[in-house]
Design a protein around this motif. Structure first.
Motif, PDB file in Angstrom:
ATOM      1  N   PRO A 242       0.804  -1.231   0.000  1.00 32.70           N
ATOM      2  CA  PRO A 242       0.000   0.000   0.000  1.00 32.70           C
ATOM      3  C   PRO A 242       0.832   1.274   0.000  1.00 32.70           C
ATOM      4  N   ILE A 243       2.046   1.208   0.570  1.00 32.25           N
ATOM      5  CA  ILE A 243       2.932   2.380   0.545  1.00 32.25           C
ATOM      6  C   ILE A 243       3.317   2.696  -0.900  1.00 32.25           C
ATOM      7  N   LEU A 244       3.691   1.649  -1.638  1.00 32.12           N
ATOM      8  CA  LEU A 244       4.068   1.841  -3.035  1.00 32.12           C
ATOM      9  C   LEU A 244       2.889   2.299  -3.898  1.00 32.12           C
ATOM     10  N   LEU A 245       1.730   1.720  -3.643  1.00 32.36           N
ATOM     11  CA  LEU A 245       0.562   2.048  -4.456  1.00 32.36           C
ATOM     12  C   LEU A 245       0.074   3.464  -4.215  1.00 32.36           C
ATOM     13  N   GLY A 246       0.047   3.898  -2.958  1.00 32.21           N
ATOM     14  CA  GLY A 246      -0.514   5.198  -2.639  1.00 32.21           C
ATOM     15  C   GLY A 246      -2.030   5.177  -2.740  1.00 32.21           C
ATOM     16  N   ILE A 277       3.637  -5.165  -8.516  1.00 27.74           N
ATOM     17  CA  ILE A 277       4.335  -5.449  -7.258  1.00 27.74           C
ATOM     18  C   ILE A 277       4.213  -6.927  -6.896  1.00 27.74           C
ATOM     19  N   LYS A 278       5.321  -7.494  -6.406  1.00 25.17           N
ATOM     20  CA  LYS A 278       5.310  -8.845  -5.856  1.00 25.17           C
ATOM     21  C   LYS A 278       5.971  -8.832  -4.480  1.00 25.17           C
ATOM     22  N   VAL A 279       5.459  -9.668  -3.590  1.00 24.54           N
ATOM     23  CA  VAL A 279       6.063  -9.812  -2.263  1.00 24.54           C
ATOM     24  C   VAL A 279       6.949 -11.049  -2.258  1.00 24.54           C
ATOM     25  N   LYS A 280       8.208 -10.857  -1.881  1.00 28.45           N
ATOM     26  CA  LYS A 280       9.151 -11.970  -1.776  1.00 28.45           C
ATOM     27  C   LYS A 280       9.877 -11.816  -0.444  1.00 28.45           C
ATOM     28  N   LYS A 281       9.360 -12.467   0.575  1.00 30.57           N
ATOM     29  CA  LYS A 281       9.854 -12.260   1.924  1.00 30.57           C
ATOM     30  C   LYS A 281      11.311 -12.710   2.078  1.00 30.57           C
TER      31      LYS A 281
END
Length: 296
Positions: A242-246, A277-281
């Motif tokens: 959400p930070i990246l998306l705004g 965006i992708k999440v890669k922990k």
């Protein structure tokens, strides 16, 4: 008449984070091949930029800022890049911000082993409020290390860049050119494009988003009408998305729009850019993942 010998060699641009290494490299080459941000640790890779003159070819190696305050796998790998680079070049530009000397500068100074090939570059001299402070600042550093030359510069004002190039040229070995005369960097255009996107991320949301993000180009398709680029921003946590998306995707729209303009200018072609965006922990703490993403 004796023909002037051609000189060509590698020049490491080193310094602690945020002293102006990338801005200096871009200014010397005359083209934007490495990203710039007011945030420290923007440069993460070893990037070679090439400048060719009539009798010399300079291959500048812009390195990540040498990190002494923070650990972590990625920072250790970036520090390794700096130390390895120092051992394989012909000239070293040790960049220090005018009026500012820190323990990080002193730590990096201990890695410089050859005064005959090391030039002290005092950057951002246009930002000094009192120019009378410059000489005692330089004298303090020069008392700790016998530099081959000292050149104060302003990369943004283009001040004394030619003098710096002349000092470097004196110390390059006699060699044939390594690259064609029109080459600006050894990095592929896809890499430069990914870095331009990352630059926009840092500039827009760098204060909110931790440094655990990177960019990969997943699709690059050139046609007569232009280039279609699909880029993936990899983050470590779901909370980063959400930070990246705004709000309403406003941040991501601006990041994509500004990056598209820079890439189009670089290629001189129309660009259609998709960014997702992708999440890669934990990607930034795994050497295997870092190598897959080009960190080495």
């Amino acid at each position: 008449m004796t023909e002037t010998a051609y000189r060509c060699g590698f020049i490491a641009v080193v310094g602690r984070p945020n002293v102006g290494k990338s801005t200096l490299t871009n200014a010397l080459i005359g083209s934007k091949i490495t990203i710039v941000s007011r945030k420290a640790q923007t440069t993460r890779h070893r990037i070679q930029g090439v400048l060719t003159r009539e009798h010399e070819q300079f291959v500048f190696v812009d390195t990540p800022g040498f990190q002494t305050r923070h650990g972590g796998t990625m920072n250790r790998m970036m520090n390794r890049v700096v130390t390895q680079t120092l051992g394989g070049v012909d000239v070293v530009l040790f960049v220090v911000e005018a009026g500012k000397w820190s323990p990080g500068d002193a730590k990096l100074l201990t890695l410089l082993h050859d005064p005959a090939r090391t030039i002290l570059v005092i950057s951002k001299i246009d930002q000094l409020k009192n120019r009378d402070e410059l000489y005692p600042f330089v004298a303090k550093i020069a008392a700790q290390y016998q530099f081959a030359a000292v050149v104060p510069v302003s990369s943004t004002k283009k001040h004394q860049l030619d003098q710096l190039l002349d000092e470097v040229a004196k110390r390059l070995p006699e060699n044939e050119a390594y690259f064609d005369a029109d080459t600006l960097t050894d990095r592929p255009i896809r890499f430069i494009a990914s870095e331009l996107i990352r630059e926009k991320i840092f500039r827009l949301v760098g204060d909110e988003l931790p440094y655990g993000c990177t960019v990969m180009i997943e699709q690059w398709e050139e046609t007569e009408k232009g280039v279609h680029v699909a880029a993936c921003v990899i983050v470590e946590r779901d909370s980063h998305k959400p930070i990246l998306l705004g709000v309403g995707g406003s941040h991501m729209k601006r990041i994509a729009s500004e990056a598209r303009q820079d890439i189009a200018k670089l290629l001189d072609k129309p660009i259609h850019l998709e960014v997702y965006i992708k999440v890669k922990k934990g990607w930034a703490e795994k050497e295997g993942s870092l190598r897959d993403l080009g960190y080495e």
